[in-house]
Each structure stands twice: as structure tokens, then as C-alpha cells.
Design a protein around this motif. Structure first.
Motif, PDB file in Angstrom:
ATOM      1  N   ASP A  47      -7.562   2.370   2.119  1.00  0.00           N
ATOM      2  CA  ASP A  47      -7.433   1.655   0.617  1.00  0.00           C
ATOM      3  C   ASP A  47      -7.565   0.279   0.925  1.00  0.00           C
ATOM      4  O   ASP A  47      -8.213  -0.444  -0.009  1.00  0.00           O
ATOM      5  CB  ASP A  47      -6.175   2.105   0.020  1.00  0.00           C
ATOM      6  N   LEU A  53      -2.028  -3.116   8.324  1.00  0.00           N
ATOM      7  CA  LEU A  53      -0.983  -2.787   7.406  1.00  0.00           C
ATOM      8  C   LEU A  53       0.113  -3.847   8.066  1.00  0.00           C
ATOM      9  O   LEU A  53       0.907  -4.650   7.355  1.00  0.00           O
ATOM     10  CB  LEU A  53      -0.360  -1.624   7.101  1.00  0.00           C
ATOM     11  N   VAL A  94       6.253  -2.716   6.851  1.00  0.00           N
ATOM     12  CA  VAL A  94       5.137  -2.039   6.625  1.00  0.00           C
ATOM     13  C   VAL A  94       5.214  -1.032   5.525  1.00  0.00           C
ATOM     14  O   VAL A  94       4.624  -0.936   4.724  1.00  0.00           O
ATOM     15  CB  VAL A  94       4.577  -1.335   7.907  1.00  0.00           C
ATOM     16  N   PRO A  95       6.390   0.028   5.567  1.00  0.00           N
ATOM     17  CA  PRO A  95       6.604   0.964   4.224  1.00  0.00           C
ATOM     18  C   PRO A  95       6.635   0.198   2.916  1.00  0.00           C
ATOM     19  O   PRO A  95       6.260   0.891   1.943  1.00  0.00           O
ATOM     20  CB  PRO A  95       7.908   1.663   4.631  1.00  0.00           C
ATOM     21  N   SER A  96       6.992  -1.138   2.957  1.00  0.00           N
ATOM     22  CA  SER A  96       6.942  -1.621   1.711  1.00  0.00           C
ATOM     23  C   SER A  96       5.682  -1.929   1.080  1.00  0.00           C
ATOM     24  O   SER A  96       5.574  -2.177  -0.340  1.00  0.00           O
ATOM     25  CB  SER A  96       7.657  -3.212   1.742  1.00  0.00           C
ATOM     26  N   LEU A  97       4.779  -2.023   1.842  1.00  0.00           N
ATOM     27  CA  LEU A  97       3.338  -2.219   1.356  1.00  0.00           C
ATOM     28  C   LEU A  97       2.759  -0.784   0.541  1.00  0.00           C
ATOM     29  O   LEU A  97       2.104  -1.046  -0.283  1.00  0.00           O
ATOM     30  CB  LEU A  97       2.395  -2.514   2.628  1.00  0.00           C
ATOM     31  N   TYR A  98       3.274   0.424   0.745  1.00  0.00           N
ATOM     32  CA  TYR A  98       2.799   1.432   0.433  1.00  0.00           C
ATOM     33  C   TYR A  98       3.116   1.537  -1.479  1.00  0.00           C
ATOM     34  O   TYR A  98       2.659   2.340  -2.089  1.00  0.00           O
ATOM     35  CB  TYR A  98       3.306   2.803   0.869  1.00  0.00           C
ATOM     36  N   LYS A  99       3.956   0.451  -1.750  1.00  0.00           N
ATOM     37  CA  LYS A  99       4.180   0.571  -3.214  1.00  0.00           C
ATOM     38  C   LYS A  99       2.812  -0.078  -3.786  1.00  0.00           C
ATOM     39  O   LYS A  99       2.527  -0.186  -5.047  1.00  0.00           O
ATOM     40  CB  LYS A  99       5.372  -0.397  -3.402  1.00  0.00           C
ATOM     41  N   HIS A 100       1.945  -0.805  -2.754  1.00  0.00           N
ATOM     42  CA  HIS A 100       0.819  -1.540  -3.424  1.00  0.00           C
ATOM     43  C   HIS A 100      -0.391  -1.121  -3.130  1.00  0.00           C
ATOM     44  O   HIS A 100      -1.531  -1.303  -3.646  1.00  0.00           O
ATOM     45  CB  HIS A 100       1.132  -2.936  -2.956  1.00  0.00           C
ATOM     46  N   VAL A 101      -0.341  -0.377  -1.952  1.00  0.00           N
ATOM     47  CA  VAL A 101      -1.719   0.227  -1.365  1.00  0.00           C
ATOM     48  C   VAL A 101      -1.439   1.601  -0.850  1.00  0.00           C
ATOM     49  O   VAL A 101      -0.422   1.880  -0.660  1.00  0.00           O
ATOM     50  CB  VAL A 101      -2.587  -0.722  -0.279  1.00  0.00           C
ATOM     51  N   GLY A 102      -2.586   2.384  -0.981  1.00  0.00           N
ATOM     52  CA  GLY A 102      -2.372   3.755  -0.246  1.00  0.00           C
ATOM     53  C   GLY A 102      -2.401   3.950   0.855  1.00  0.00           C
ATOM     54  O   GLY A 102      -2.173   5.071   1.681  1.00  0.00           O
ATOM     55  N   GLY A 103      -2.974   2.849   1.628  1.00  0.00           N
ATOM     56  CA  GLY A 103      -2.915   2.997   3.341  1.00  0.00           C
ATOM     57  C   GLY A 103      -3.910   1.933   3.621  1.00  0.00           C
ATOM     58  O   GLY A 103      -4.346   1.163   2.824  1.00  0.00           O
TER      59      GLY A 103
END
Length: 180
Positions: free
Chosen positions: A39, A16, A27-36
């Protein structure tokens, strides 16, 4: 997905943090697009497996009806893909999803290129109960050669492509000789 594939294509570890760095975000911004991370890795695997399957299907269709030609063409196509996109090739070799309960789609997608190869090998006259053995021999030959080549393991001046073709010829001859 584009950024994750760019990380893979650059030979980096798919994390990530690596994707976030390419995106210029935290990195926390990616959680809008992927579950982790899991995923993300499954999604990348699906893309890479679809590409491999498409290449193999097109290769098999274009190789004619001679199963020997098909097997040779499939081996060359896999090698070509690995040399062009070693990161994506590495992704489709992974087996981490074998025991991942969330990876049913990846397992199904991973079966598709194997099926294309199995059909060509069956065309050589392999008994149905020997198909798995033939697929494993094909994979071991092609993958082993490709990994050695990618790692610089063929330092002699002889033509590596000629050696690859000879290895595939030996594999095909062995499979044909043992098909009964």
C-alpha cells in the motif's frame, strides 16, 4: 507520505523499517497509517506519477504548437526531473503494479504521462497504429540515456546535455522520416 518520499529522495529502499526509522517509531505503529508495504509503495507511486504528469503537461503547454519543440521539451523535462529527483524517477519506472490487482489507480496514473508524450508524438504525424512504437522509441531513448547518465556512464569530457539533445534530435528525425 512525507517520510516515505524522504526515503525515496535519499536514495534508500522504500521499506516500512526505513519509514519507521525516519518517524522515530516502531514498524507496527505505521499500520495505523498504511495497510502494509505494498500500500505504501502504491501511494508513493501515485504521488510520483502525479508529479511527472504535472511536469509533462506544463511542459507540453509551454512548448508552443510545434510538435518537434514539444517532443524535445518533454524529453528535456523528463531528464530534468530524473536528475533532480532520481529516487522519484525510479519509482515511476517500476512495473510491479502491472500485475497487482490492488494497483488499478497506479496503472491509470501511469497512463497519463504516456498519453502526454503520445499526443506530442502524434503531432509529428505518426500514424495512429505507430503511436505505441513511437512512444516506446521515445521512452527507450530518454530512459536509456538518463539511466546511463545517473549511473555515471558518460565519462568522456564532452557536454552530456549536448549529447542528450543530439540523441533527441536523432530520435525526432527518425520518427519524422518513418511516419508515412
Amino acid at each position: 507520505m512525507r517520510l516515505a518520499l524522504a526515503v525515496v529522495d535519499a536514495g534508500g529502499e522504500l521499506t516500512l523499517a526505513a519509514v519507521a526509522a525516519r518517524a522515530g517509531v516502531a514498524v507496527p505503529s505505521l499500520y495505523k497509517h498504511v495497510g502494509g508495504l505494498a500500500d505504501l509503495r502504491r501511494a508513493v507511486a501515485l504521488v510520483c506519477l502525479a508529479e511527472l504528469t504535472d511536469v509533462l503537461r506544463a511542459t507540453a503547454a509551454g512548448a508552443g504548437t510545434d510538435p518537434v519543440d514539444q517532443v524535445r521539451a518533454l524529453a528535456a523535462a523528463i531528464r530534468g526531473l530524473a536528475l533532480r529527483s532520481p529516487g522519484r524517477y525510479a519509482v515511476v519506472q517500476g512495473s510491479s503494479w502491472a500485475h497487482d490487482p490492488q494497483a488499478a489507480a497506479v496503472r491509470a496514473a501511469a497512463a497519463e504521462p504516456v498519453q502526454v508524450v503520445a499526443e506530442a508524438l502524434t503531432g509529428l504525424g505518426m500514424a495512429p497504429e505507430r503511436t505505441v512504437d513511437a512512444v516506446r522509441a521515445f521512452r527507450a531513448t530518454v530512459h536509456g540515456f538518463v539511466m546511463l547518465e545517473l549511473d555515471g556512464g558518460f565519462g568522456l569530457p564532452d557536454d552530456v546535455t549536448a549529447s542528450f539533445e543530439r540523441a533527441v534530435d536523432l530520435l525526432v528525425a527518425g520518427l519524422v522520416a518513418t511516419r508515412a
